[in-house]
Design a protein around this motif. Structure first.
Motif, PDB file in Angstrom:
ATOM      1  N   THR A   5       0.605  -1.140   0.144  1.00 39.36           N
ATOM      2  CA  THR A   5      -0.018  -0.360   0.343  1.00 39.36           C
ATOM      3  C   THR A   5       0.821   0.906   0.176  1.00 39.36           C
ATOM      4  O   THR A   5       1.827   1.536   0.615  1.00 39.36           O
ATOM      5  CB  THR A   5      -0.743  -0.152   1.461  1.00 39.36           C
ATOM      6  N   HIS A   6       0.171   1.774  -0.848  1.00 40.02           N
ATOM      7  CA  HIS A   6       1.021   3.559  -1.108  1.00 40.02           C
ATOM      8  C   HIS A   6       1.284   4.141   0.360  1.00 40.02           C
ATOM      9  O   HIS A   6      -0.274   3.936   1.359  1.00 40.02           O
ATOM     10  CB  HIS A   6       1.156   4.314  -2.066  1.00 40.02           C
ATOM     11  N   PRO A   7       2.537   4.581   1.163  1.00 41.76           N
ATOM     12  CA  PRO A   7       2.044   5.061   2.357  1.00 41.76           C
ATOM     13  C   PRO A   7       1.742   6.500   2.897  1.00 41.76           C
ATOM     14  O   PRO A   7       1.202   6.665   3.766  1.00 41.76           O
ATOM     15  CB  PRO A   7       4.155   5.572   2.125  1.00 41.76           C
ATOM     16  N   ALA A   8       1.437   6.925   2.047  1.00 38.33           N
ATOM     17  CA  ALA A   8       0.234   7.570   1.622  1.00 38.33           C
ATOM     18  C   ALA A   8      -1.501   7.669   1.949  1.00 38.33           C
ATOM     19  O   ALA A   8      -2.007   7.669   3.228  1.00 38.33           O
ATOM     20  CB  ALA A   8      -0.281   9.314   0.064  1.00 38.33           C
ATOM     21  N   TYR A   9      -1.641   6.910   2.060  1.00 40.41           N
ATOM     22  CA  TYR A   9      -2.597   6.070   2.154  1.00 40.41           C
ATOM     23  C   TYR A   9      -2.407   4.889   3.748  1.00 40.41           C
ATOM     24  O   TYR A   9      -3.385   4.352   4.379  1.00 40.41           O
ATOM     25  CB  TYR A   9      -2.893   4.926   1.334  1.00 40.41           C
TER      26      TYR A   9
END
Length: 708
Positions: free
Chosen positions: A135-139
């Motif tokens: 999962t993208h760290p932003a999410y």
């Protein structure tokens, strides 16, 4: 019955031409559908039966983040230190503080996936494997905060559509965008003309009124992205999507939302304020002011331009109430950039038949840091955010610490708006070096120039954090983070073929960076045009070894405005423009007729803003990013010569002002000992630091333009 927009056209702005055509641009990405308490399109919501007794008022709070640009940690990867002025980790603490009310929703306005070394690190990994392994760290961070919805920003497209689709799949909240359409080769069985994203959603939210009674409130959200995404990300989007105008899309979908039962509508445009002059322009990049005239919009959470609304920056804006935070009576908020502010709107609702209506509203932006306060750190970092992305944070630090070479002198951008500068020079040199390696044979006879601009030169001079937005790369060992500091964006290297006449007009538009100076006035005069010209649009054009030279006469009016629109055909600020070719000096008509190849980036080359740009002028597109070319150049020069020399060749300067008047011309830059020493060592003209900083904490200098 007239709409608010038609009333504005007939009363406020009587001479506006209505634009009805759609604009074909691109942007793509269908978000995976999430389980969410929202309706599908064209599915009317069943209203609650009206209670016999009038319900109490409902107070609804809307919180907004925008333009985070992957600044999730409160950390400056360029300087390798904690930075309490930025980061969702700090904003999250504000979100939790201001969620202590009965009814609250949280939205994000986009420009999330690009803009910091962490974003580059994630995209770099995707580029080499064509997939995200996690999962993208932003999410990872945002999924801890209970967002209701996210909007797509223009920078979401920077790394391509496949990256965008995979990244969005990690969001545990839905995404919307009303004006991006499928054109071809779309996913999820979409057909040409279908919306690439869900254009809007209606959240069925259980809320509590002032008496403690519960009700169902149907909150409609609709999002928009600037139509210019095709120009800015042509290489990723061309032929894949179409884009409608922002207001055009609002007028199409908002009646549908009301018909499907939306009690209130929150617009989430990734779009700046704009102006009252042309509210029906379908091409508008900044259309928030125009959206306030669209019927049935109750609140606007906007962004894109990195400013703060409401704030003194917008003093005098037609229709704005800065105390209440409204534009034309509609609550509106824009929370800066990089998490430095949280947007907050409080709406008061009363029952209106079997629906609800807004009877009062207030909006404000809440900062995470106040440099003027006794304790400037207004919030601590949220530990859950730190924990969620600890792995990616360390990986980013390791990524930007990779060595690439060695520099002979400091590269600081403190003077990049007032004289030729090493932080711009090294980019220009790298672009010429890389382009000459790849020019096809049929273009090798043409002289090669380079257009480069200062990306970090005081931000937009709109918040106190901007005073530290400068490139600060010390001499000695260079790492990848230094290349990222010198070249902020993931643009790709693109070349255009232009004439000398177009080079001049290109520079004339760049010269809008400066205010016109009155040579007969003794009053203080500000040199930098902060309000109408972004520093990344201040292109310096250079040739090899300073072969192109010119001066800028700031006593003359501007030929073009900040959007390169002609405002005075008789104005000429660019003087003494010439090119040295094989020992022969080209100037005047000979220069105007000469053809050149100009190395630039995809944003500029396809933008059609500056003279000589646009797809018809493009002659070469390289897959390399400008930043990669810069890192390669630094490595090659270091291997060849032991180090790279970024020294400015001083190919441009201001024209001397001839006057008997004692002028007081001023410019702003960082207030620091390092900046002061750098200016003393490298100033090309006499510069005198004044005693007081300005209201944002910038140092103010006088510059002598009368002699050199």
């Amino acid at each position: 019955m007239k709409t608010k927009l038609s009333q504005a056209l007939s009363s406020r702005i009587p001479k506006i031409l209505l634009v009805s055509s759609t604009i074909a641009f691109t942007g793509c990405g269908q978000n995976a559908q999430h389980e969410h308490t929202s309706t599908d399109l064209q599915t009317p919501i069943k209203k609650q039966a009206q209670v016999a007794q009038q319900a109490g008022k409902i107070n609804l709070r809307i919180l907004e983040t925008s333009d985070l640009h992957t600044n999730i940690m409160d950390y400056d990867y360029y300087q390798s230190r904690v930075d309490p002025r930025i980061g969702l980790a700090r904003t999250a603490s504000l979100i939790k503080q201001h969620s202590n009310v009965d009814n609250v929703v949280l939205v994000d306005n986009g420009d999330l996936l690009q803009g910091s070394p962490m974003g580059d690190f994630i995209a770099h990994g995707f580029k080499h494997s064509n997939r995200l392994t996690d999962t993208h760290p932003a999410y990872k961070a945002m999924n801890t905060l209970n967002y209701s919805v996210g909007n797509i920003g223009n920078h979401e497209f920077n790394y391509g559509l496949d990256f965008l689709k995979q990244a969005l799949s990690g969001a545990e909240f839905p995404y919307i965008s009303a004006n991006v359409l499928c054109k071809s080769d779309c996913w999820d069985n979409l057909k040409p003309g279908d919306n690439l994203f869900k254009p809007y959603l209606i959240e069925q939210k259980t809320v509590t009124d002032e008496h403690g009674n519960q009700h169902q409130l149907n909150i409609g959200y609709i999002g928009f992205v600037p139509p210019q995404i095709l120009l800015w990300d042509k290489q990723n989007l061309d032929g894949r999507v179409d884009v409608l105008g922002i207001v055009e899309s609002a007028e199409k979908f908002i009646p549908q939302m009301k018909a499907e039962g939306a009690d209130i509508i929150v617009a989430i445009p990734h779009s700046g304020v704009g102006t009252p002059e042309a509210p029906t322009n379908v091409n508008d990049e900044n259309a928030t002011w125009a959206l306030t005239l669209v019927d049935d919009i109750d609140a606007i959470t906007f962004g894109h331009s990195h400013s703060v609304f409401p704030s003194a920056t917008f003093e005098g804006l037609t229709g704005a109430d800065l105390d209440k935070g409204t534009i034309n009576g509609v609550a509106a908020v824009m929370p800066g950039r990089w998490g430095d502010n949280l947007g907050l709107i409080d709406l008061t609702l009363e029952q209106d038949g079997d629906s609800w209506k807004v009877v009062d509203s207030r909006a404000k932006a809440l900062p995470i840091f106040d440099s003027k306060a006794a304790s400037p750190e207004l919030v601590a970092a949220d530990a859950s955010i730190h924990k969620a992305i600890a792995k990616e944070h360390q990986q980013t630090i390791d990524y930007v610490s990779q060595p690439i070479g060695h520099a002979t002198s400091d590269m600081y951008s403190y003077l990049s708006l007032v004289q030729d500068d090493p932080t711009v020079q090294i980019v220009a040199n790298a672009q010429i070096w890389k382009l000459k390696q790849n020019l096809p044979q049929q273009l090798k006879h043409l002289p090669v120039l380079s257009a480069a601009s200062p990306f970090k030169a005081g931000g937009r001079h709109s918040t106190s954090a901007d005073k530290d937005s400068y490139v600060q790369v010390a001499k000695g060992k260079l790492t990848y983070k230094n290349a990222a500091d010198l070249y902020l964006y993931p643009n790709t290297l693109v070349a255009v073929k232009v004439t000398g006449a177009q080079v001049k007009d290109w520079l004339e538009c760049s010269a809008n960076q400066f205010n016109q100076i009155d040579p007969s006035s003794t009053a203080p005069q500000s040199l930098i045009n902060w309000n109408d010209h972004r520093t990344y649009n201040f292109d310096v054009i250079d040739g090899e070894q300073g072969s192109l030279t010119y001066q800028i006469d700031v006593t003359q009016p501007n030929r073009f405005d900040g959007n390169c629109k002609l405002v005075d055909a008789n104005a000429n600020r660019i003087k003494s423009l010439s090119y040295m070719q094989n020992g022969k000096l080209l100037s005047g008509d000979a220069f105007a007729k000469q053809e050149f190849i100009v190395a630039s980036n995809n944003y500029r080359a396809f933008g059609q803003k500056f003279a000589g740009t646009g797809s018809k002028h493009v002659v070469l597109e390289l897959p390399d990013t400008n930043r990669e070319a810069l890192a390669q150049y630094i490595s090659a020069e270091t291997e060849k010569n032991g180090s790279v020399d970024p020294g400015a060749d001083n190919n441009w300067d201001f024209a001397n002002i001839s006057t008997n008047t004692k002028l007081d011309i001023r410019f702003e830059t960082q207030s620091s000992e390092q900046a002061e020493q750098f200016i003393k060592q490298y100033q090309q003209r006499k510069m005198t630091k004044l005693n007081d900083t300005d209201e944002l904490g910038f140092a103010v200098y006088q510059i002598d333009l009368t002699e050199h």
